[in-house]
Write an enzyme that holds these catalytic residues in place. Sequence first.
Site, PDB file in Angstrom:
ATOM      1  CD  GLU A 271      -2.557   1.277   2.652  1.00 52.14           C
ATOM      2  OE1 GLU A 271      -3.549   2.028   2.726  1.00 52.14           O
ATOM      3  OE2 GLU A 271      -2.162   0.568   3.599  1.00 52.14           O
ATOM      4  CE  LYS A 344      -8.954   1.038   2.741  1.00 52.77           C
ATOM      5  NZ  LYS A 344      -7.973   1.385   3.792  1.00 52.77           N
ATOM      6  CB  CYS A 396      -5.076  -1.175   4.590  1.00 50.45           C
ATOM      7  SG  CYS A 396      -4.484  -0.907   6.287  1.00 50.45           S
TER       8      CYS A 396
END
Length: 524
Positions: A271, A344, A396
């Site tokens: 990330e 995301k 994440c």
Amino acid sequence: MIKKIDNLTKHLYGQLFVACILGAVQVFAFAPFEQWWVIYPTFVGFFLLQKQLQKSTRRYFLVSFIFSISSLIATLCWIYVSMDLYGGMPKIVSALLIVLLCAYLAIYPSLALWASTRLSGVSDTQRYLLLIPVFWLISDWFRGYVLTGFPWAYLGYSHADTPLVGFAPVLGVQGITLAVMVICGALTLLIQKQKIGLSLSVISALLISGFILQQQQYTIAQPSINVSLVQGNIDQNEKWKKEQLSPSLQKYSALSETGLDDQTELIIWPESAIAALDVNVQAFLQPLSADLAAKNKTLMTGIIGYESKTDSYYNSIVTLGKLPNQQLPQRQGYSLQSENRYQKHHLLPIGEFVPFEKLLRPLAPYFNLPMSSFQRGTQLQNNLQTEQVSIAAAICYEIAFPELLRKNIGEKTGVLLTVSNDAWFGNSIGPDQHLQIARMRAIEFARPLLRSTNNGVTAIFDASGNELGRLPVNVAAVLSKKIQPTFGQTPYQYAGSYPLYLYCLLVLLGLFLSSKYKKHKTKS
């Protein structure tokens, strides 16, 4: 000893003390300790403690709350590390915020335990084996949904190495949670010498069923591919500084050049490995993509996506190098317009967006973290594509939301990918819990999972959740393994949590009607 405990639990302060200890000990059931058996004596002990509180529902809620909040504080204490290192607030304020967060989260299980005492006409057997497990599941669902949700430390995560894990591909992690709570209830009945035969039968049935389900094969293995996960170990204090960008890119490039063998087909950077806007690093990305394509390699990396038309920022994954041959020009290689990317969707409060930001941002640096103004990607997105495999991605915190991932997995999705940067949490237990959660996704969907992080824990799991390898934390290194993508569907992938919703509805309806019938019969 037993007499001393009985004397201690006769008074409120003693009851609160025992509840606090029982709750706090539950942290040892989760990673990195992984003593799954701890769940059972703590819940059985609490259920026995509650027998002394049934005449006072207010006291029962208070004791339930202390049990729940102590468990959550012990399990989530790692959040304090990010506040202390990057929050810019006094330590006492950071600690207080953690307590307040856990107090809010503790409301859900406390209400579940308290509510289990409010339905009259329910026997101990029905309460322990049916009512409490169902209320516990419902409280978990609310905790994982309200105010964007915080689905951390579900009980099922602690049982990935037990026969009960067989329920994960069928009912998801919460299917394991349900089984755990039912066994806790059955053990409580056994200790109280109630329904011994039934209790032993229930425990045996769950263990045997879990074991049988664990032996089933839900997906079909495909030709193997060679993957390499790069862990850059970039200092979090330096990561977002402009002068650090070039050294970081050089470090990842060097690791990818020297740490790989010629067989590697897919390379993963974590990330925000490229801590910059994609529009500002095209001079780096375009030559890198062309070089990788010439070597028949594909790279997926975290980066900050930017859309100038809407002035929007996205926490993204982009794909470089060798890509599938397609007719559409935007899919023939990497470009700013390439659709072979992931944005995301489920953002982390404070870290990626700030609720009530006009009020909170001026209060402390913690509410002004780098890149804390992201926009959400769409909930449903295409898989990332390579020539060998289709990949469902999660960035994440998203990996803790199985229903979100489930919606983006098709029968031809071969691999799961999650990239993360847990450097915010130092050497705490948080990254180990995060890895434990990610591992459960591999088991639920019967697909190999790649987890690439900045400083640990970088790891690879096969389609059964077996660890194929991991890198030590706080080192710059490369993890290379051969994995087998899988095609197909698990029952959980097909139906999600709907079977559990139906089960809970039927149990509550059945207990309600049974209670009404008993009351009517008594009056007659």
